[in-house]
Write an enzyme that holds these catalytic residues in place. Structure first.
Site, PDB file in Angstrom:
ATOM      1  N   LYS A 166       0.809  -1.231   0.000  1.00 25.52           N
ATOM      2  CA  LYS A 166       0.000   0.000   0.000  1.00 25.52           C
ATOM      3  C   LYS A 166       0.834   1.270   0.000  1.00 25.52           C
ATOM      4  CE  LYS A 166      -4.421  -1.624   1.667  1.00 25.52           C
ATOM      5  NZ  LYS A 166      -5.533  -1.457   2.589  1.00 25.52           N
TER       6      LYS A 166
ATOM      7  N   LYS B 276     -12.034  -4.303  -4.515  1.00 21.95           N
ATOM      8  CA  LYS B 276     -13.006  -3.212  -4.416  1.00 21.95           C
ATOM      9  C   LYS B 276     -12.640  -2.058  -5.340  1.00 21.95           C
ATOM     10  CE  LYS B 276     -13.561  -3.893   0.552  1.00 21.95           C
ATOM     11  NZ  LYS B 276     -13.276  -3.373   1.888  1.00 21.95           N
TER      12      LYS B 276
ATOM     13  N   LYS C 198      -6.310 -10.928  -7.358  1.00 28.17           N
ATOM     14  CA  LYS C 198      -7.485 -11.062  -6.487  1.00 28.17           C
ATOM     15  C   LYS C 198      -8.593 -10.097  -6.873  1.00 28.17           C
ATOM     16  CE  LYS C 198      -8.041 -11.583  -1.916  1.00 28.17           C
ATOM     17  NZ  LYS C 198      -7.796 -11.653  -0.471  1.00 28.17           N
TER      18      LYS C 198
END
Ligand code: TRP
Length: 328
Positions: free
Chosen positions: A112, A197, A194
């Site tokens: 991140k 969102k 994966k």
């Protein structure tokens, strides 16, 4: 006799079937008991900037999703992290206890913050210590999560053990509870990654997508140019569709049964059938969600009751910790 579980999800985006199959459905099936606690981790969500109005709505929406997916509010406690102050307080104590080396080795932090080390918040680095506080406050047996959170649960164990060693036994050391099947649902448009969102419009099937949208996304899903329908992990797109089919198909068919059912039908047949099982699988969730949306006061009450039920446990743990450390 049951085992106590604690888990949580960030209210930072709309929920997709990967969140459902990888986490919430397992909570419902295996840990829907009086001793289980499910959190909406709003303090974690603000480690990156959030729009206030949107965040407030997403916290309520996620609460409704938890219940619509089948968590039994007469048994489990559902609550918002920031409603119980002990999380932030124990989180700070753990930041002081955790070596910087442990924190900077966390894969999620590295990913991140990767291209923006200087700009990313201190909170992003401290994120796993807050997660450790979430879990350890309640003295639970285990943490049912997707495999991407395993490293954070291991760190939680390390922090608990370090505290117990240095100040005396204050914490139960919890287990990571990771289920294999469904732990990983991949993106429809990029099946080696994966489901996410924050991906493109055809990346994920959202739990509240209409049947038409679900159909369009699945029919556009990336596959190879083969024809034969087999659970072959090397054919990432096909494998992912088959996995989604398997997880939603009524009657829990085995993989050989599924392969036999689709023999000779080509990918088109599989896609159509997958649309059908996903639409039918999500229908009861969407109906329950719509019903809950008619009474927002009821949703607020559930969150209040959830926090009231478990606050004494958090208070007791924190007071013991402070006493052992000599603070206060
Ligand atoms: N880090 C988790 C995730 O991103 C969310 C989370 C926060 C959590 N606190 C937790 C999960 C405690 C389990 C237990 O998915």
């Amino acid at each position: 006799m049951g085992k106590s579980a604690f888990s949580g999800i960030q209210p930072s985006g709309d929920m997709h079937i990967g969140n459902y199959l990888g986490a919430i459905r397992n909570w419902v099936v295996d840990y829907n008991t009086d001793e289980s606690i499910y959190c909406i981790v709003d303090l974690h969500a603000i480690t990156v900037p959030q729009d206030p109005e949107l965040l407030r709505n997403r916290i309520r929406s996620l609460t409704k999703i938890y219940i619509s997916c089948g968590l039994d509010i007469n048994k489990v406690a559902i609550f918002v992290q920031s409603h119980i102050k002990e999380h932030a307080e124990l989180g700070w104590i753990f930041q002081c206890l955790t070596p910087l080396g442990w924190a900077s080795r966390m894969t999620q932090y590295k990913e991140k913050s990767a291209d923006k080390k200087e700009q990313s918040s201190v909170g992003l680095l401290a994120y796993p210590m807050l997660m450790a506080a979430d879990i350890l406050l309640y003295q639970v047996d285990g943490v049912p999560v997707g495999d991407d959170q395993k490293q954070h649960v291991e760190l939680t164990r390390d922090i608990a053990q370090k505290f117990n060693r240095e100040y005396g036994e204050a914490f139960k050391v919890p287990e990571p509870w990771i289920r294999d099947s469904g732990a990983r649902v991949m993106a429809l448009d990029e099946p080696t990654k994966k489901m996410s969102k924050s991906g493109g419009p055809n990346n994920a099937i959202m739990l509240l997508d209409s049947p038409a949208v679900i159909k369009s996304k699945i029919m556009k899903a990336t596959t190879d140019s083969g024809r034969e329908i087999k659970f072959n992990p090397e054919q990432a797109g096909l494998y992912n569709l088959l996995t989604i089919y398997e997880l939603f198909a009524p009657g829990n068919p085995t993989r050989p049964e599924i392969e036999e059912q689709f023999a000779g039908q080509g990918y088109g047949g599989l896609k159509k059938a997958t649309v059908e099982v996903v639409v039918e699988g999500l229908r009861p969730i969407q109906e329950k969600y719509a019903e809950l949306s008619k009474d927002e006061g009821y949703v607020e009450q559930i969150l209040k009751d959830g926090a009231d039920k478990i606050r004494p446990i958090a208070a007791k743990t924190l007071s013991e910790v402070k006493q052992r450390m000599g603070i206060g």
